[in-house]
Design a protein around this motif. Structure first.
Motif, PDB file in Angstrom:
ATOM      1  N   UNK A   1       4.070  10.229  -2.293  1.00  0.00           N
ATOM      2  CA  UNK A   1       3.500   8.877  -2.758  1.00  0.00           C
ATOM      3  C   UNK A   1       4.539   7.715  -2.475  1.00  0.00           C
ATOM      4  N   UNK A   2       3.657   7.138  -2.029  1.00  0.00           N
ATOM      5  CA  UNK A   2       5.234   5.742  -2.338  1.00  0.00           C
ATOM      6  C   UNK A   2       5.227   4.824  -3.340  1.00  0.00           C
ATOM      7  N   UNK A   3       4.310   4.640  -4.182  1.00  0.00           N
ATOM      8  CA  UNK A   3       5.194   4.537  -5.576  1.00  0.00           C
ATOM      9  C   UNK A   3       6.098   5.066  -6.294  1.00  0.00           C
ATOM     10  N   UNK A   4       6.202   6.061  -5.425  1.00  0.00           N
ATOM     11  CA  UNK A   4       6.924   7.373  -6.049  1.00  0.00           C
ATOM     12  C   UNK A   4       8.505   7.268  -5.998  1.00  0.00           C
ATOM     13  N   UNK A   5       8.688   6.179  -4.785  1.00  0.00           N
ATOM     14  CA  UNK A   5       9.957   6.206  -3.611  1.00  0.00           C
ATOM     15  C   UNK A   5      11.138   5.497  -4.822  1.00  0.00           C
ATOM     16  N   UNK A   6      12.489   6.204  -5.053  1.00  0.00           N
ATOM     17  CA  UNK A   6      12.998   5.131  -6.052  1.00  0.00           C
ATOM     18  C   UNK A   6      13.435   3.836  -5.323  1.00  0.00           C
ATOM     19  N   UNK A   7      13.853   3.695  -4.188  1.00  0.00           N
ATOM     20  CA  UNK A   7      14.505   2.643  -4.091  1.00  0.00           C
ATOM     21  C   UNK A   7      13.558   1.125  -4.289  1.00  0.00           C
ATOM     22  N   UNK A   8      12.356   1.393  -3.767  1.00  0.00           N
ATOM     23  CA  UNK A   8      10.878   0.451  -4.237  1.00  0.00           C
ATOM     24  C   UNK A   8      11.132   0.446  -5.898  1.00  0.00           C
ATOM     25  N   UNK A   9      11.046   1.867  -6.179  1.00  0.00           N
ATOM     26  CA  UNK A   9      10.705   1.281  -7.944  1.00  0.00           C
ATOM     27  C   UNK A   9      12.110   0.654  -8.843  1.00  0.00           C
ATOM     28  N   UNK A  33       5.898  -8.194  -4.371  1.00  0.00           N
ATOM     29  CA  UNK A  33       4.615  -7.182  -4.329  1.00  0.00           C
ATOM     30  C   UNK A  33       4.682  -7.081  -2.881  1.00  0.00           C
ATOM     31  N   UNK A  34       4.942  -8.084  -2.082  1.00  0.00           N
ATOM     32  CA  UNK A  34       5.237  -8.413  -0.652  1.00  0.00           C
ATOM     33  C   UNK A  34       7.049  -8.082  -0.223  1.00  0.00           C
ATOM     34  N   UNK A  35       7.540  -8.134  -0.930  1.00  0.00           N
ATOM     35  CA  UNK A  35       8.647  -7.555  -0.675  1.00  0.00           C
ATOM     36  C   UNK A  35       9.097  -6.240  -0.987  1.00  0.00           C
ATOM     37  N   UNK A  36       7.886  -5.639  -1.796  1.00  0.00           N
ATOM     38  CA  UNK A  36       8.083  -3.642  -1.376  1.00  0.00           C
ATOM     39  C   UNK A  36       7.749  -2.839  -1.705  1.00  0.00           C
ATOM     40  N   UNK A  37       6.112  -3.918  -2.058  1.00  0.00           N
ATOM     41  CA  UNK A  37       4.934  -2.998  -1.828  1.00  0.00           C
ATOM     42  C   UNK A  37       3.922  -2.885  -1.041  1.00  0.00           C
ATOM     43  N   UNK A  38       4.576  -4.129   0.382  1.00  0.00           N
ATOM     44  CA  UNK A  38       3.670  -4.859   0.992  1.00  0.00           C
ATOM     45  C   UNK A  38       1.752  -3.638   1.449  1.00  0.00           C
ATOM     46  N   UNK A  39       2.211  -2.328   1.305  1.00  0.00           N
ATOM     47  CA  UNK A  39       1.465  -1.132   1.678  1.00  0.00           C
ATOM     48  C   UNK A  39       0.663  -0.917   0.507  1.00  0.00           C
ATOM     49  N   UNK A  40       0.717  -0.916  -0.463  1.00  0.00           N
ATOM     50  CA  UNK A  40       0.378  -0.553  -1.798  1.00  0.00           C
ATOM     51  C   UNK A  40      -1.050  -1.268  -2.372  1.00  0.00           C
ATOM     52  N   UNK A  41      -2.175  -0.504  -2.124  1.00  0.00           N
ATOM     53  CA  UNK A  41      -3.346  -1.533  -2.913  1.00  0.00           C
ATOM     54  C   UNK A  41      -3.230  -1.988  -4.177  1.00  0.00           C
ATOM     55  N   UNK A  83       2.203   9.484 -15.482  1.00  0.00           N
ATOM     56  CA  UNK A  83       4.070  10.621 -16.261  1.00  0.00           C
ATOM     57  C   UNK A  83       4.842  10.134 -14.826  1.00  0.00           C
ATOM     58  N   UNK A  84       5.976   9.688 -15.606  1.00  0.00           N
ATOM     59  CA  UNK A  84       6.863   9.167 -14.470  1.00  0.00           C
ATOM     60  C   UNK A  84       7.194  10.113 -13.723  1.00  0.00           C
ATOM     61  N   UNK A  85       7.413  10.183 -11.948  1.00  0.00           N
ATOM     62  CA  UNK A  85       7.530  10.663 -11.500  1.00  0.00           C
ATOM     63  C   UNK A  85       9.757  11.516 -11.471  1.00  0.00           C
ATOM     64  N   UNK A  86      10.372  12.287 -11.286  1.00  0.00           N
ATOM     65  CA  UNK A  86      11.726  12.574 -11.277  1.00  0.00           C
ATOM     66  C   UNK A  86      12.551  11.746 -10.692  1.00  0.00           C
ATOM     67  N   UNK A  90      15.028   8.371 -12.497  1.00  0.00           N
ATOM     68  CA  UNK A  90      16.146   8.547 -11.400  1.00  0.00           C
ATOM     69  C   UNK A  90      16.271   7.169 -11.650  1.00  0.00           C
ATOM     70  N   UNK A  91      15.613   6.252 -11.072  1.00  0.00           N
ATOM     71  CA  UNK A  91      16.015   5.051 -10.653  1.00  0.00           C
ATOM     72  C   UNK A  91      15.760   3.967 -12.177  1.00  0.00           C
TER      73      UNK A  91
END
Length: 104
Positions: A1-9, A33-41, A83-86, A90-91
């Protein structure tokens, strides 16, 4: 899932800390939102925002050291809802290492 991406988080944590703790009011939630998660609802983004805000508040108000942070993150990653993903753990760890002395 995109919201789990460490770099974006990590980018979102950095953006929120600049906005909330360094007074950079030009950083808006729309901008993040525009810069980091443009695709996320929008709804998912808002959940993510409130999650990050809560984490930041917890870390900053307790002025956690790395040991306290580990305990806090362990608890956060075991939560039944949201819950937070791994990757997110890390982020947050990386963020706090870099920013602990800069935000109070």
């Amino acid at each position: 899932k995109m919201a789990d991406d460490a770099k974006s988080f990590l980018a979102l944590m950095n953006g929120l800390s600049r906005k909330n703790y360094h007074g950079q009011s030009e950083i808006t939630e729309e901008f993040l939102k525009e810069q980091i998660y443009p695709e996320l609802p929008q709804e998912e983004f808002e959940q993510l925002l409130s999650r990050c805000r809560g984490l930041l508040k917890g870390m900053v108000s307790a002025d956690m050291d790395m040991t306290q942070l580990e305990a806090y993150l362990t608890a956060q990653s075991k939560k039944r809802d949201a819950a937070l993903s791994e990757e997110q753990v890390g982020a947050v760890r990386k963020f706090w290492k870099a920013n602990k002395t800069k935000i109070h």
